[in-house]
Design a protein around this motif. Structure first.
Motif, PDB file in Angstrom:
ATOM      1  N   UNK A  47     -64.378-103.708  11.763  1.00 22.11           N
ATOM      2  CA  UNK A  47     -65.296-104.086  10.685  1.00 22.11           C
ATOM      3  C   UNK A  47     -66.127-105.300  11.062  1.00 22.11           C
ATOM      4  N   UNK A  50     -68.964-104.161  13.212  1.00 26.57           N
ATOM      5  CA  UNK A  50     -70.014-103.450  12.488  1.00 26.57           C
ATOM      6  C   UNK A  50     -70.648-104.293  11.391  1.00 26.57           C
ATOM      7  N   UNK A  51     -70.204-105.512  11.242  1.00 26.66           N
ATOM      8  CA  UNK A  51     -70.824-106.374  10.238  1.00 26.66           C
ATOM      9  C   UNK A  51     -70.356-106.097   8.823  1.00 26.66           C
ATOM     10  N   UNK A  52     -69.273-105.360   8.683  1.00 28.73           N
ATOM     11  CA  UNK A  52     -68.763-105.071   7.341  1.00 28.73           C
ATOM     12  C   UNK A  52     -67.965-106.266   6.840  1.00 28.73           C
ATOM     13  N   UNK A  78     -69.944 -94.389  13.407  1.00 31.12           N
ATOM     14  CA  UNK A  78     -68.712 -94.991  12.878  1.00 31.12           C
ATOM     15  C   UNK A  78     -68.032 -94.062  11.905  1.00 31.12           C
ATOM     16  N   UNK A  80     -65.069 -94.569   9.350  1.00 32.05           N
ATOM     17  CA  UNK A  80     -64.107 -95.534   8.787  1.00 32.05           C
ATOM     18  C   UNK A  80     -62.787 -94.852   8.435  1.00 32.05           C
ATOM     19  N   UNK A  81     -61.748 -95.651   8.297  1.00 29.80           N
ATOM     20  CA  UNK A  81     -60.498 -95.093   7.771  1.00 29.80           C
ATOM     21  C   UNK A  81     -60.652 -95.003   6.255  1.00 29.80           C
ATOM     22  N   UNK A  82     -59.888 -94.153   5.654  1.00 34.52           N
ATOM     23  CA  UNK A  82     -59.941 -94.005   4.192  1.00 34.52           C
ATOM     24  C   UNK A  82     -61.359 -93.884   3.655  1.00 34.52           C
ATOM     25  N   UNK A  83     -62.162 -93.105   4.315  1.00 36.77           N
ATOM     26  CA  UNK A  83     -63.555 -93.015   3.856  1.00 36.77           C
ATOM     27  C   UNK A  83     -63.643 -92.227   2.566  1.00 36.77           C
ATOM     28  N   UNK A  84     -64.629 -92.585   1.760  1.00 38.22           N
ATOM     29  CA  UNK A  84     -64.890 -91.848   0.523  1.00 38.22           C
ATOM     30  C   UNK A  84     -66.366 -91.495   0.546  1.00 38.22           C
ATOM     31  N   UNK A  85     -66.653 -90.309   0.991  1.00 36.65           N
ATOM     32  CA  UNK A  85     -68.063 -89.902   1.019  1.00 36.65           C
ATOM     33  C   UNK A  85     -68.531 -89.634  -0.397  1.00 36.65           C
ATOM     34  N   UNK A 145     -70.495 -86.850  11.279  1.00 36.77           N
ATOM     35  CA  UNK A 145     -71.549 -87.813  10.935  1.00 36.77           C
ATOM     36  C   UNK A 145     -71.581 -88.973  11.919  1.00 36.77           C
TER      37      UNK A 145
ATOM     38  N   UNK B 304     -67.268 -99.014  -3.680  1.00 37.29           N
ATOM     39  CA  UNK B 304     -65.873 -98.592  -3.569  1.00 37.29           C
ATOM     40  C   UNK B 304     -65.417 -98.651  -2.134  1.00 37.29           C
ATOM     41  N   UNK B 305     -64.147 -98.963  -1.967  1.00 40.34           N
ATOM     42  CA  UNK B 305     -63.588 -99.020  -0.619  1.00 40.34           C
ATOM     43  C   UNK B 305     -63.753 -97.651   0.034  1.00 40.34           C
ATOM     44  N   UNK B 306     -64.155 -97.638   1.277  1.00 40.90           N
ATOM     45  CA  UNK B 306     -64.326 -96.385   1.988  1.00 40.90           C
ATOM     46  C   UNK B 306     -65.720 -95.840   1.863  1.00 40.90           C
ATOM     47  N   UNK B 307     -66.448 -96.326   0.873  1.00 45.77           N
ATOM     48  CA  UNK B 307     -67.789 -95.829   0.648  1.00 45.77           C
ATOM     49  C   UNK B 307     -68.787 -96.888   1.100  1.00 45.77           C
ATOM     50  N   UNK B 309     -68.316 -99.190   3.389  1.00 49.66           N
ATOM     51  CA  UNK B 309     -68.330 -99.334   4.847  1.00 49.66           C
ATOM     52  C   UNK B 309     -69.332 -98.382   5.473  1.00 49.66           C
ATOM     53  N   UNK B 310     -69.324 -97.161   4.922  1.00 47.25           N
ATOM     54  CA  UNK B 310     -70.183 -96.137   5.503  1.00 47.25           C
ATOM     55  C   UNK B 310     -71.638 -96.566   5.498  1.00 47.25           C
ATOM     56  N   UNK B 312     -72.843 -99.810   4.922  1.00 42.46           N
ATOM     57  CA  UNK B 312     -73.112-101.082   5.600  1.00 42.46           C
ATOM     58  C   UNK B 312     -73.143-100.876   7.111  1.00 42.46           C
ATOM     59  N   UNK B 313     -72.398 -99.891   7.585  1.00 41.87           N
ATOM     60  CA  UNK B 313     -72.361 -99.657   9.029  1.00 41.87           C
ATOM     61  C   UNK B 313     -73.634 -99.016   9.551  1.00 41.87           C
ATOM     62  N   UNK B 318     -78.115-105.724   4.310  1.00 38.72           N
ATOM     63  CA  UNK B 318     -77.466-105.561   3.015  1.00 38.72           C
ATOM     64  C   UNK B 318     -78.420-105.782   1.847  1.00 38.72           C
ATOM     65  N   UNK B 500     -66.142-106.495   2.973  1.00 36.70           N
ATOM     66  CA  UNK B 500     -65.702-105.236   2.361  1.00 36.70           C
ATOM     67  C   UNK B 500     -64.689-104.517   3.251  1.00 36.70           C
TER      68      UNK B 500
END
Ligand SMILES: Nc1ncnc2c1ncn2[C@@H]1O[C@H](COP(=O)(O)OP(=O)(O)OP(=O)(O)O)[C@@H](O)[C@H]1O
Ligand SMILES: [Mg+2]
Lengths: 324, 500
Positions: A47, A50-52, A78, A80-85, A145, B304-307, B309-310, B312-313, B318, B500
């Motif tokens: 993270x 990737x600047x997160x 990238x 991520x783990x536990x991603x929520x699309x 993706x 939301x976590x997991x969302x 990150x996608x 921001x990456x 931001x 995040x």
């Protein structure tokens, strides 16, 4: 130029120190695995790259740009783990959205999206809403993706999480092919068997500290250790062997078996001669091969003194290999 | 640019996902059907003209007595002290939806005064009217004095005189010199010779102008008829068509004529009811509230976590991400506004023949109003990551702005009329708040004005403008934009700083 480079990277979340000065370097064309227990700081490292998440101290760079610079992320994929699309997308439209964010041309997107989804095996469902996907399908979409814009560097946080065994093998093969095409891969995984199969180099993080780093061969190298067993009722001449300079230790989980470690530059032959001279019959002789898992467990447990599991020693190799 | 479009499209997808948007679109469609069911039939000239011209002794002066000097170029009106009455005669409807009639002009005569009994005294029969009933048709009975009609035509043709305030507005102006309240211009002093010099052509042009301005009828032909003795005048008036004339009384029936038509309202009044009350009033309040609820989920979902990150990456900053997402959140209400407002505009256009596009301005203004609320929602969402918190705070803020709008109006009125004594600091407080808070209420008033201008006759819209102190577009939009910018800056700051 290194694809990923960190120097003395530190990160604290309030009182929790997730990274305590980690320096790694990933060269182009490698598949690099980052291992570590839960909470070791693997995801945190990614993270930061990737600047997160913002680093607390130290340096991190991605493809020559400082981590956190949006431009650095342009050539990076990238997962991520536990991603929520976002579930209101279909697989296709999500890829299309991300492709646009990466600045891909419309024609490229049209061409690449079905191709990538085909590659991970969900092209047949690409026009269904993501909310109808199974866990593994979402994971496959996640991989697709991350490859869409043919990035130089692909960062995968637990890529095979939730994927069935067949799918895992497909993903492994896919990683091999990507490497052949010249992509650099950086991955976190708990499935050490897989990491061993695909990675060139690995690093092991332990509570925010880098405890081992090297090629798979480096980590799994065994300093000539043998598992020796004699015929029933016969006692292994341990004292005689120790006098010859061999280290001998009984294997606790297998009665009558001993682990024999060779001194530097020596072969197993003197021990075999000793057995023959004493009129004993050899029934079992195996050169010990350390798997990555063994190496990992050894490293991780070794670096964690005072855990009551330690004296029992789940693997016989550990106490011997614990120090050089 | 590509990223911006991508995020807009993404927000659009998010907005149209789920049933609420379809419910909203369904409601909008229903509204459009309702509006389309309303028909407007011009009233027959014999009914319409007396309403339009007024002029019975017991009626207040008709709008025809209002004069916009400088041949209508002056938006501040004047009147002349000698009142005249306008009455129709020999009215005929002509084929093609027009009308032909004789317009009679003559000095106004007051209603004969009634004598009332003092309380407790017994009324005696025959004691009621002791003035002789004047004979309408007898010019000898006309009140004496200057020729009001010639004076009116003269005032109309002359450049506008000095601007004056009505006495009512005077107090307000002292409190706030920039305030523009009921501005009038003085009628020019006219000599006997000036009045003599008014030509028949001037008179005809004046009558034509009054019809265009207050009835909304175009291409009216007016010729003076000989015969009437001055100060009485008669004109032959031909109106080629009254369809679409906003000031012309119409018979308005709703629900495809299930109910008997309503009479007495002009087309403009009908349209302005639909556009201002129905759409801009009730409709937009409903749309705003539902949009606040729906869009409150957008940012928390993103975070939301997991969302998060996608996104921001991805190679996007931001602040950009947040601002784009904010603009994207406006697509929801924009869509609904387009369907509801566009649909109502088409429906009223087809039904009434009035196609003024000003009403379509409700779309951007409603979206802008929502932009104010959504900025608040975004700040709360970024700080709390909770949609419920965003909804509650935003709806609370909406209510607060509404109430504050009322308080501000009360203070403004109080300053003029002096309903109650209020301490000086309370004025300062209200004014300061008004200077920094987004002009939620003002946007509404500006829309009312647009609607007035697009549905009512030029004359009516001008007169309404004199009574309402309209805020300025630049001030309203400027302060609101400033507010939005501060909110977004706050949200961005938090979003950028956070891990995040
Ligand atoms: N946002 C956060 N706030 C506070 N602490 C955090 C945060 N994210 C991670 N941590 C802490 O930092 C440490 C490292 O977490 P990280 O997610 O990097 O572990 P990991 O190696 O990826 O673990 P896993 O294998 O379970 O994914 C943990 O102790 C975790 O509790
Ligand atoms: Mg992790």
């Amino acid at each position: 130029m290194a694809v990923i480079e960190t120097r003395e990277l530190r990160k604290s979340y309030g009182r929790i120190e997730a990274l305590k000065g980690v320096s790694i370097r990933v060269e182009p064309g490698q598949i690099y695995g980052l291992l570590g227990q839960n909470g070791a700081g693997k995801t945190t490292l990614i993270k930061i790259l990737l600047g997160i998440v913002r680093k607390t101290e130290g340096d991190a760079s991605l493809l020559g740009h400082a981590a956190g610079d949006p431009y650095a992320r342009k050539r990076v994929g990238y997962l991520p783990e536990d991603h929520a699309f976002p579930v209101y997308h279909t697989g296709y439209s999500l890829m299309d959205f991300y492709g646009q964010l990466y600045g891909m041309a419309r024609d490229d997107r049209r061409r690449m999206i079905p191709e990538m989804l085909e590659l991970v095996g969900i092209a047949g469902r690409m026009h269904s809403k993501i909310r109808t996907y199974s866990k593994g399908m979402k994971q496959r979409l996640g991989i697709a993706q991350s490859l869409l814009h043919a990035p130089d560097l692909i960062i995968l946080d637990e890529p095979t999480d939730g994927v069935d065994p067949l799918g895992r093998r497909e993903i492994r093969e896919l990683m091999g092919r990507l490497k052949e095409k010249g992509h650099t891969l950086f991955l976190n995984s708990h499935l050490l068997g897989e990491v061993e199969l695909v990675c060139d180099r690995v690093a092991i993080l332990q509570q925010g500290t880098l405890v081992r780093e090297g090629t798979i061969a480096d980590l799994t190298r065994q300093a000539g250790r043998y598992d020796v067993g004699l015929a029933d009722g016969q006692a292994f001449p341990a004292d005689a062997a120790v006098k010859l300079g061999f280290a001998v230790a009984p294997l606790p989980d297998r009665p009558g078996r001993f682990e024999v470690t060779l001194p530097a530059g020596q072969t197993i032959d003197p021990v075999l001669r000793l057995v023959a001279e004493q009129g004993l019959s050899l029934r079992h002789l195996v050169e010990k091969k350390q798997s990555l898992e063994d190496a990992f467990l050894a490293t991780v447990e070794g670096a964690e003194p005072g855990v009551d599991r330690r004296p029992k020693g789940r693997r016989g190799a550990r106490p011997v290999g614990g120090d050089d | 640019m590509g990223q911006f479009v991508a995020i807009l499209k993404d927000s659009f997808r998010e907005a149209v996902d789920g049933f609420v948007i379809y419910l909203m679109l369904g409601l909008s469609a229903l509204l459009v059907v309702l509006v389309a069911s309303i028909s407007y039939k011009p009233a027959p000239a014999a009914d319409a003209l007396p309403k339009l011209l007024g002029g019975q002794p017991w009626e207040p002066p008709s709008r025809f007595t209002v004069i916009f000097p400088d041949r209508g170029k002056s938006t501040a009106p004047t009147g002349v002290p000698a009142r005249v009455d306008y009455r129709p005669a020999a009215v005929e409807d002509t084929p093609g939806g027009g009308a032909k009639f004789v317009l009679r002009v003559r000095p106004h005569r007051d209603t004969p005064r009634m004598k009332f009994d003092a309380p407790g005294e017994k009324a005696e029969k025959g004691d009621k009217a002791d003035t002789k009933e004047p004979n309408d048709d007898d010019p000898a009975d006309d009140p004496k004095g200057p020729d009001g009609f010639r004076w009116a035509v003269y005032a109309w043709a002359q450049p506008a005189g000095e601007k004056v305030n009505n006495p009512f507005a005077d107090k307000a102006r002292r409190a706030n010199p920039d305030k523009r309240l009921l501005e009038l211009v003085t009628p020019p002093a006219a000599t006997e010779a000036d009045l003599k010099a008014v030509t028949d052509e001037d008179m005809a042009a004046f009558v034509r102008y009054q019809f265009a301005t207050f009835a909304g009828t175009d291409n009216v032909t007016v010729t003076r008829r000989p015969g009437a003795a001055e100060p009485r005048y008669e004109f032959d008036v031909t109106v080629p068509t009254v369809s679409g004339a906003r000031g012309w009384p119409h018979e308005i029936s709703v629900l495809f004529g299930v109910f008997p038509p309503m009479k007495g309202f002009s087309l403009g009044q009908g349209l302005s009811f639909i556009q201002d009350q129905l759409v801009n009033g009730i409709g937009s309040a409903v749309a705003l509230m539902i949009s606040v609820v729906i869009t409150a989920f957008f940012i928390p979902n993103l975070l939301r976590k997991g969302s998060v990150d996608l996104l921001i990456a991805k190679p996007i900053g931001r602040v950009q991400l947040l601002v784009y997402k904010y603009v994207g959140g406006l697509t929801f209400i924009f869509l609904i506004a387009c369907v509801a407002v566009g649909g109502v505009w088409l429906a009223t256009g087809v039904r009434s023949g009035s196609w003024d596009p000003s009403f379509l301005m409700v779309i951007p203004v409603l979206t802008f109003t929502f932009a104010i609320l959504y900025a608040v929602s975004v700040v709360v969402a970024v700080f709390t990551r909770s949609a419920i918190a965003a909804i509650l705070v935003t709806l609370g803020f909406m209510l607060f702005l509404y109430v504050f709008g009322k308080v501000k109006t009360f203070f403004d009125v109080n300053k003029v009329v002096g309903i109650t004594e209020l301490p000086e600091w309370s004025y300062t407080l209200v004014d300061t708040l008004n200077n920094v808070l987004p002009r939620y209420k003002d946007l509404d008033r500006l829309i009312s004005r647009l609607v007035a201008e697009s549905t009512q006759t030029v004359g009516d819209a001008r007169l309404q403008g004199l009574l309402i102190d309209y805020p300025s577009w630049t001030g309203t939009i400027g302060v609101s934009l400033g507010f939005i910018a501060v909110m977004l800056a706050l949200a961005s700051w938090r979003f950028v700083k956070r891990d995040y």
